[in-house]
Design an enzyme around this catalytic site. Structure first.
Site, mmCIF file in Angstrom:
data_model
loop_
_atom_site.group_PDB
_atom_site.id
_atom_site.type_symbol
_atom_site.label_atom_id
_atom_site.label_comp_id
_atom_site.label_asym_id
_atom_site.label_seq_id
_atom_site.Cartn_x
_atom_site.Cartn_y
_atom_site.Cartn_z
ATOM 1 C CB SER A 287 12.373 23.047 -14.706
ATOM 2 O OG SER A 287 11.584 24.212 -14.821
ATOM 3 C CG HIS B 234 -1.648 -1.245 1.486
ATOM 4 N ND1 HIS B 234 -2.858 -1.581 0.922
ATOM 5 C CD2 HIS B 234 -1.270 -2.307 2.257
ATOM 6 C CE1 HIS B 234 -3.213 -2.788 1.352
ATOM 7 N NE2 HIS B 234 -2.270 -3.255 2.152
ATOM 8 C CD GLU C 73 7.435 12.767 -14.962
ATOM 9 O OE1 GLU C 73 6.743 13.247 -14.065
ATOM 10 O OE2 GLU C 73 8.140 13.473 -15.708
ATOM 11 C CE LYS D 294 10.606 20.059 -10.682
ATOM 12 N NZ LYS D 294 9.344 20.586 -11.105
#
Ligand code: ARG
Length: 468
Positions: free
Chosen positions: A287, A166, A300, A293
Site C-alpha cells: 500500500s 456456508h 482480486e 499491508k
C-alpha cells in the site's frame, strides 16, 4: 501502431466502382474494424494462401499468378510481424488492408485472389482459426494451473484444515483435498474447450458471399490445408454462424467463474484473520500509505474477471440475437469482446498458476482454526450411531449438547474429558474420545473421493495420469 491512411476520407478503391461521392469521416469511423481485427492477420494470410493454391490447382488462376500472390503474402506477413505495415482506416478491415497492400506489391495478380471468395467467408474462416488456436492455448494454460495445484496438493496431502460449508467450519479436510477440487473443475473446463474446438473445426471458406460460387473450387482442399475436418455443409450457415465463438465464450465464462472462486479463497486464506497462506512478494502488492499491508491484488483482479468475460459472452449472444440470414455488419462486433475475454482469461489463468506455485502454507494456522471450530462434532454423532445404535437425529442432539459444554468450558472438543462426555450421555467411552481427534477424523473418511490422505494421494496419482 495503426495510422490513419491519408485517403481516409475517400471511398474504397476496392469496392468503390459504383460510388462517386466521398465517404463521411463518421462513416469511416463507424465502419472500420482494422484497429482490432489486425490481430487476425496470420489467420487471414493462411486462409488466402490456401485459397490461392486451390485456385491454381483448379486452373481458376495461373500458377504464375498464384506464385506472385504467395510471395506477396509472405512479404506482408513479415511487414506486419515487424511492425512496419501501414494500416489504413479507409481500407476498413484486415482483409482489405492486406489485399490493397498485395496490389501495391505485385500489381494485377493481386486482383485475382478474391475470385470465388468474399469477405464473409474470409472473416468466418479467420475467426474459426483464431478461436481454434485459443482453445489450444487456454487448454495448455489450464493444464499448467492443474499441475501447480497438484504439486501443492502433493505437499499437503495430510495438512489439516477446516472444511467449510456456508464459510462456517464443517468438518476437517486436508488442504490437498481442497486444492484437488479445483483440479477437477479445471479438468471439466478443459473438456468444454476441447468440445468447442471439435465442433468449430469446419471450414467456411468457399461459401463465398452466402450462396457458394459458380467457379469450380475445391472446398475440401482448402479445408484440409487449413487443418479443418471438412468444409461446412451449408454456405449460408457457413458465413452467418457465430455459435462457435459463443461456445468458446461460454466455456471461458465458466472457467473465469471457477477461477474467481479460487481467487476468493486465496483472498480469504491470505487475510490476517485466517493467515492460512502467504502470497509471495512476486504476487503481492503493497500500500502506498500503510506500510504493513500485503495486498492480494492479483487474486482480486482474477475475482473480477468474470465481469468482462461473462460480459463478452452476453455481448456476443446479444449481437447475434435476431439477425436474419446471412451476414450482417453487426457481426463485426463479435471480435472485440472475443479478443478481450480471451486475453484476460489467459492472463488470469497464468497469474493463478504463479500465485499457487509460490504461496507458502501456514499449517499451524490451519490447525488452530480447525481446533477452534468443533470440526469433529459430526464424528462424535457418527460414533454415537455406529457404536451405540442411536438414531442419527438423537446423536445429533446429544452432540450439540457436547459442543455447548465445550463452548462453555472454552475447550476444544478433544480437550473434553471422558467424564465431561458421560455427563451428556452415559454411553460414551474411551473410543468416543478418540474420534474427536481431527487426524482420526480425516483418516476415517477413506471412501472413494474422500479426504483421507490415502485417498488424496491416490486421487493425485490418478489425476496426474488423466491430466498429463
Ligand atoms: N470486417 C468485417 C467483419 O469483421 C469483414 C466482413 C465484411 N463483409 C462485408 N460484406 N462487409 O465482419
Amino acid at each position: 501502431m495503426t495510422k490513419q491512411g491519408n485517403k481516409s476520407n475517400s471511398t474504397s478503391s476496392i469496392w468503390g466502382g459504383r460510388f462517386s461521392g466521398r465517404q463521411d469521416d463518421l462513416m469511416v469511423a463507424v465502419n472500420a474494424s482494422i484497429d482490432f481485427d489486425q490481430r487476425l492477420y496470420d489467420q487471414d494470410i493462411a486462409g488466402s494462401e490456401a485459397h490461392a493454391r486451390m485456385l491454381a490447382a483448379k486452373g481458376i488462376i495461373s500458377t504464375a499468378d498464384a506464385d506472385a500472390i504467395l510471395s506477396g503474402l509472405n512479404t506482408i506477413r513479415d511487414e506486419i510481424r515487424t511492425g512496419v505495415f501501414d494500416f489504413s482506416h479507409a481500407l476498413e478491415d484486415i482483409h482489405m488492408n492486406i489485399e490493397a497492400r498485395l496490389k501495391t506489391l505485385i500489381g494485377e495478380p493481386a486482383g485475382r485472389l478474391h475470385t470465388a471468395r468474399s469477405r464473409n467467408d474470409q472473416v468466418a474462416t479467420d475467426l474459426r482459426l483464431w478461436v481454434r488456436q485459443q482453445c489450444d492455448d487456454i487448454d495448455r494454460a489450464c493444464k499448467a494451473l492443474q499441475h501447480a495445484l497438484m504439486d501443492q496438493a502433493e505437499h499437503h496431502a495430510d495438512t489439516l484444515m477446516p472444511g467449510y460449508t456456508h464459510l462456517q467450519t464443517a468438518q476437517p479436510v486436508t488442504f490437498g483435498h481442497h486444492l484437488m477440487a479445483y483440479v477437477e473443475m479445471l479438468g471439466r473446463d478443459r473438456g468444454r474447450f476441447r468440445d468447442a474446438r471439435q465442433r468449430l473445426n469446419m471450414s467456411p471458406l468457399g461459401a463465398a458471399a452466402l450462396a457458394g460460387t459458380s467457379f469450380p473450387i475445391d472446398r475440401h482442399m482448402t479445408a484440409s490445408e487449413l487443418g479443418f475436418d471438412a468444409p461446412m455443409a451449408n454456405s449460408m450457415d457457413a458465413v452467418s454462424a457465430r455459435d462457435f465463438a459463443m461456445e468458446y465464450l461460454a466455456a471461458a465464462a465458466i472457467t473465469a467463474t471457477h477461477l474467481s472462486r479460487l481467487a476468493e479463497e486465496i483472498i480469504i486464506w491470505s487475510s490476517d484473520r485466517f493467515a492460512f497462506i502467504q502470497l509471495s512478494d512476486a504476487f503481492s502488492t503493497g500500500s502506498s500509505i500503510m506500510p504493513q499491508k500485503r495486498n492480494p491484488d492479483a487474486a482480486e483482479l482474477v475475482r473480477a474477471k468474470p465481469g468482462r468475460i461473462t460480459g463478452a459472452f452476453i455481448t456476443l449472444l446479444t449481437v447475434i440475437k435476431g439477425l436474419p440470414m446471412t451476414y450482417g455488419k453487426d457481426m463485426q462486433e463479435d471480435k472485440e469482446p472475443l479478443f478481450d475475454a480471451s486475453d484476460h482469461l489467459g492472463l488470469a489463468i497464468a497469474v493463478m498458476e504463479g500465485m499457487i506455485r509460490d504461496m507458502t502454507v501456514n499449517k499451524a494456522a490451519m490447525r488452530s482454526a480447525l481446533d477452534a471450530g468443533f470440526a469433529t462434532a459430526t464424528d462424535l454423532a457418527d460414533w454415537l450411531v455406529s457404536a451405540l445404535g442411536l438414531p442419527f437425529r438423537d446423536a445429533h442432539h446429544i452432540t450439540g449438547q457436547v459442543v455447548a459444554l465445550a463452548e462453555k468450558k472454552q475447550l476444544r472438543l478433544d480437550q473434553l474429558t471422558l467424564a465431561d462426555l458421560q455427563s451428556v450421555h452415559a454411553g460414551c467411552d474411551a473410543n468416543c474420545l478418540a474420534v474427536l481427534d481431527p487426524v482420526a477424523s480425516v483418516t476415517s473418511r477413506n471412501s472413494f473421493g474422500g479426504t483421507a490422505p490415502k485417498q488424496v494421494r491416490a486421487a493425485i496419482a490418478e489425476a496426474r495420469k488423466r491430466f498429463s
